[in-house]
Design an enzyme around this catalytic site. Structure first.
Site, PDB file in Angstrom:
ATOM      1  N   SER A  74       0.702  -1.178   0.005  1.00  0.00           N
ATOM      2  CA  SER A  74      -0.016   0.084  -0.134  1.00  0.00           C
ATOM      3  C   SER A  74       0.968   1.234   0.058  1.00  0.00           C
ATOM      4  O   SER A  74       1.840   1.242   0.824  1.00  0.00           O
ATOM      5  CB  SER A  74      -0.701  -0.059   1.260  1.00  0.00           C
ATOM      6  OG  SER A  74      -1.375   1.163   1.577  1.00  0.00           O
ATOM      7  N   GLU A  90       0.137   3.716   1.560  1.00  0.00           N
ATOM      8  CA  GLU A  90       0.130   4.271   3.005  1.00  0.00           C
ATOM      9  C   GLU A  90       1.593   3.868   3.569  1.00  0.00           C
ATOM     10  O   GLU A  90       1.890   4.548   4.660  1.00  0.00           O
ATOM     11  CB  GLU A  90      -0.864   3.464   3.606  1.00  0.00           C
ATOM     12  CG  GLU A  90      -2.295   3.985   3.743  1.00  0.00           C
ATOM     13  CD  GLU A  90      -2.454   5.551   4.229  1.00  0.00           C
ATOM     14  OE1 GLU A  90      -2.069   5.535   5.360  1.00  0.00           O
ATOM     15  OE2 GLU A  90      -2.896   6.493   3.617  1.00  0.00           O
ATOM     16  N   TYR A 141      -2.203   0.069  10.479  1.00  0.00           N
ATOM     17  CA  TYR A 141      -2.242  -0.564   9.234  1.00  0.00           C
ATOM     18  C   TYR A 141      -0.976  -0.463   8.482  1.00  0.00           C
ATOM     19  O   TYR A 141      -0.557  -1.428   7.977  1.00  0.00           O
ATOM     20  CB  TYR A 141      -3.620  -0.104   8.543  1.00  0.00           C
ATOM     21  CG  TYR A 141      -3.799  -0.172   7.101  1.00  0.00           C
ATOM     22  CD1 TYR A 141      -4.377  -1.689   6.786  1.00  0.00           C
ATOM     23  CD2 TYR A 141      -3.271   0.654   6.109  1.00  0.00           C
ATOM     24  CE1 TYR A 141      -4.269  -1.929   5.169  1.00  0.00           C
ATOM     25  CE2 TYR A 141      -3.241   0.296   4.683  1.00  0.00           C
ATOM     26  CZ  TYR A 141      -3.847  -1.035   4.363  1.00  0.00           C
ATOM     27  OH  TYR A 141      -3.868  -1.345   3.046  1.00  0.00           O
TER      28      TYR A 141
HETATM   29  N1  LIG Z   1     -12.456   7.401   5.311  1.00  0.00           N
HETATM   30  C1  LIG Z   1     -12.684   8.844   5.399  1.00  0.00           C
HETATM   31  N2  LIG Z   1     -11.644   9.490   5.069  1.00  0.00           N
HETATM   32  C2  LIG Z   1     -11.833  10.747   5.223  1.00  0.00           C
HETATM   33  C3  LIG Z   1     -12.782  11.325   5.381  1.00  0.00           C
HETATM   34  N3  LIG Z   1     -12.884  12.711   5.866  1.00  0.00           N
HETATM   35  C4  LIG Z   1     -11.526  12.936   5.020  1.00  0.00           C
HETATM   36  N4  LIG Z   1     -10.803  11.852   4.967  1.00  0.00           N
HETATM   37  C5  LIG Z   1      -9.554  11.536   4.363  1.00  0.00           C
HETATM   38  O1  LIG Z   1      -9.462  11.021   3.148  1.00  0.00           O
HETATM   39  C6  LIG Z   1      -8.058  10.283   2.668  1.00  0.00           C
HETATM   40  C7  LIG Z   1      -8.311   8.853   2.133  1.00  0.00           C
HETATM   41  O2  LIG Z   1      -9.058   8.025   3.148  1.00  0.00           O
HETATM   42  P1  LIG Z   1      -9.871   6.639   2.899  1.00  0.00           P
HETATM   43  O3  LIG Z   1     -10.617   6.862   1.759  1.00  0.00           O
HETATM   44  O4  LIG Z   1     -10.218   6.124   4.073  1.00  0.00           O
HETATM   45  O5  LIG Z   1      -8.320   6.039   2.264  1.00  0.00           O
HETATM   46  P2  LIG Z   1      -6.944   5.926   2.724  1.00  0.00           P
HETATM   47  O6  LIG Z   1      -6.779   6.007   4.415  1.00  0.00           O
HETATM   48  O7  LIG Z   1      -5.816   6.739   2.070  1.00  0.00           O
HETATM   49  O8  LIG Z   1      -6.463   4.376   2.704  1.00  0.00           O
HETATM   50  C8  LIG Z   1      -7.097   3.560   1.498  1.00  0.00           C
HETATM   51  O9  LIG Z   1      -5.760   3.423   0.460  1.00  0.00           O
HETATM   52  C9  LIG Z   1      -4.640   2.814   0.684  1.00  0.00           C
HETATM   53  C10 LIG Z   1      -3.763   2.993  -0.205  1.00  0.00           C
HETATM   54  O10 LIG Z   1      -3.223   4.242  -0.255  1.00  0.00           O
HETATM   55  C11 LIG Z   1      -5.088   1.415   1.138  1.00  0.00           C
HETATM   56  O11 LIG Z   1      -3.878   0.863   1.359  1.00  0.00           O
HETATM   57  C12 LIG Z   1      -5.933   1.482   2.227  1.00  0.00           C
HETATM   58  O12 LIG Z   1      -6.356   0.220   2.539  1.00  0.00           O
HETATM   59  C13 LIG Z   1      -7.349   2.154   1.686  1.00  0.00           C
HETATM   60  O13 LIG Z   1      -7.980   1.543   1.004  1.00  0.00           O
HETATM   61  C14 LIG Z   1      -7.579  10.341   4.205  1.00  0.00           C
HETATM   62  O14 LIG Z   1      -6.564  11.372   4.203  1.00  0.00           O
HETATM   63  C15 LIG Z   1      -8.444  10.485   5.079  1.00  0.00           C
HETATM   64  O15 LIG Z   1      -8.009  11.599   6.462  1.00  0.00           O
HETATM   65  C16 LIG Z   1     -13.768  10.683   6.082  1.00  0.00           C
HETATM   66  O16 LIG Z   1     -15.105  10.843   6.383  1.00  0.00           O
HETATM   67  N5  LIG Z   1     -13.892   9.172   5.876  1.00  0.00           N
END
Ligand SMILES: Nc1nc2c(ncn2[C@@H]2O[C@H](COP(=O)(O)OP(=O)(O)O[C@H]3O[C@H](CO)[C@@H](O)[C@H](O)[C@@H]3O)[C@@H](O)[C@H]2O)c(=O)[nH]1
Length: 357
Positions: A137, A139, A161
């Site tokens: 990832s 991340e 994670y």
């Molecule tokens: N989930 C979520 N994220 C939010 C929100 N508001 C803002 N965000 C911001 O939106 C960004 C993306 O969040 P997510 O969609 O939850 O994805 P992620 O944390 O980047 O992780 C995803 O991508 C990774 C690859 O880079 C994956 O490894 C991981 O499993 C996941 O799919 C983060 O910076 C998070 O703080 C909310 O209400 N919910």
């Protein structure tokens, strides 16, 4: 190797597992997926490709198991004798990993080790090569060390994670080097689709847009709107996974679009697409902030392009529109103008997918 290739997937019921299963079935593979037992059905994303196992032409088989259960993983590998294993299973929600760190690390980190150990024993005992894909990832890059991020950018994980993914990454490298396994790490940047779980930010937004248009929701509560991500289309990304396992040598690859956009930009594109102003609907709720945030992800997919011949096909704007349209259709609403109807038709099949967290 058997004439018909066999693939074994963890995380088969997830977004990527469902797209990868479709791809492998199209390529003539027999696909075996490991699913967790739950009290409610969790196979929504693969129901359309699942057939009664009593039929003679069945190509998709499901096995109960879990990344936390090494004995069962071993049994399934012995039984299936796969040519390829794709480890896509995880507690994959970054925010949730702060609430449930032990469980997250057990599935993501130790789960990978259990699978690699089972694979190594099987390969050594039988002499049959099993190629292994590890879902890494972006991340893992966490706190920005350099941009764009490449295969050689140092990791600086910022969540339980991400720490577990770094562990899984290095175990995969170590098993490759120690035991001569064909093991690859795909360092995938965020990838989305109508099958994305509803608690990830893109799907949370597109689902809310459709519900707002339908009059079912008035407000959308979000966290950090300044975070920037390199967002691609999941269906493109599973192709890269497969390509990695078809090469002469195992290696690690960044899979990304090479563009980065903020959560705010995603809001702008999505709401504007249906003729609304996001500022009228979005409120900030600090509960969605993370104890440590990853502010900027931007990948450089040059190596994947050059060595795998892989290209992302769906742009940021198209991705947001495809997802809005699919969520609109799921509520029986007409889709907004200007979208590529072909994509919507292809994607209509699966506007589902509830990830918890
Ligand atoms: N989930 C979520 N994220 C939010 C929100 N508001 C803002 N965000 C911001 O939106 C960004 C993306 O969040 P997510 O969609 O939850 O994805 P992620 O944390 O980047 O992780 C995803 O991508 C990774 C690859 O880079 C994956 O490894 C991981 O499993 C996941 O799919 C983060 O910076 C998070 O703080 C909310 O209400 N919910």
């Amino acid at each position: 190797m058997s004439a018909q290739k066999k693939a074994l997937l963890t995380g088969v019921t997830g977004q990527d597992g469902s797209y990868l299963s479709e791809l492998l079935l199209e390529k003539g593979y027999e696909v075996h997926g490991i699913i967790r037992r739950t009290s409610t059905f969790n196979t929504d994303r693969i129901n359309h490709i699942y057939q009664d196992p009593h039929l003679s032409d069945t190509k998709l088989f499901l096995h109960y198991g879990d990344l936390t259960d090494g004995t069962t993983l071993r049994k399934i590998i012995e039984q299936v004798e796969p040519d390829e294993i794709y480890n896509l299973g995880a507690q994959s929600h970054v925010r949730v990993s702060f609430d449930a760190p032990e469980f997250t690390v057990d599935t993501v980190g130790m789960g990978t080790l259990r699978l690699l150990e089972a694979l190594r024993d099987f390969q050594q005992r039988t002499g049959q090569e099993v190629r292994y894909y590890q879902a890494g990832s972006s991340e893992m890059f966490g706190l920005v060390q350099a941009v764009p991020q490449t295969e050689t950018t140092p990791f600086y994980p910022r969540s339980p994670y991400a720490c577990a993914k770094v562990y899984a990454h290095w175990q995969t490298v170590n098993y490759r080097e120690s035991y001569d396994l064909f093991a690859c790490n795909g360092i995938l940047f965020n990838h989305e689709s109508p099958r994305r779980g509803e608690t990830f930010v893109t799907r949370k937004i597109t689902r809310a847009i459709a519900r707002i248009v339908a009059g079912k929701q008035k407000k959308l509560y979000l966290g950090n709107l300044d975070a920037k991500r390199d967002w691609g289309y999941a269906k493109d990304y599973v192709e890269a996974m497969w390509l990695m396992l078809q090469q002469e040598k195992p290696d690690d690859y960044v899979v990304a679009t090479g563009e980065t956009h903020s959560v705010r930009e995603f809001l702008e594109v999505g709401f504007e697409y249906v003729g609304l102003n996001w500022q009228d609907y979005v409120e900030i709720d600090p509960r969605y902030f993370r104890p440590a945030e990853v502010e900027l992800l931007l990948g450089d997919p040059t190596k994947a392009k050059q060595q795998l011949g892989w290209e992302p096909k769906v742009t940021f704007r198209d991705l947001a529109c495809i997802m809005v349209d699919a969520d609109m259709q799921a509520l029986g609403l007409p889709t907004a103008n200007g979208n590529t109807s072909k994509d919507v038709a292809t994607l209509r099949e699966a506007t589902i997918g509830s990830s918890w967290g």
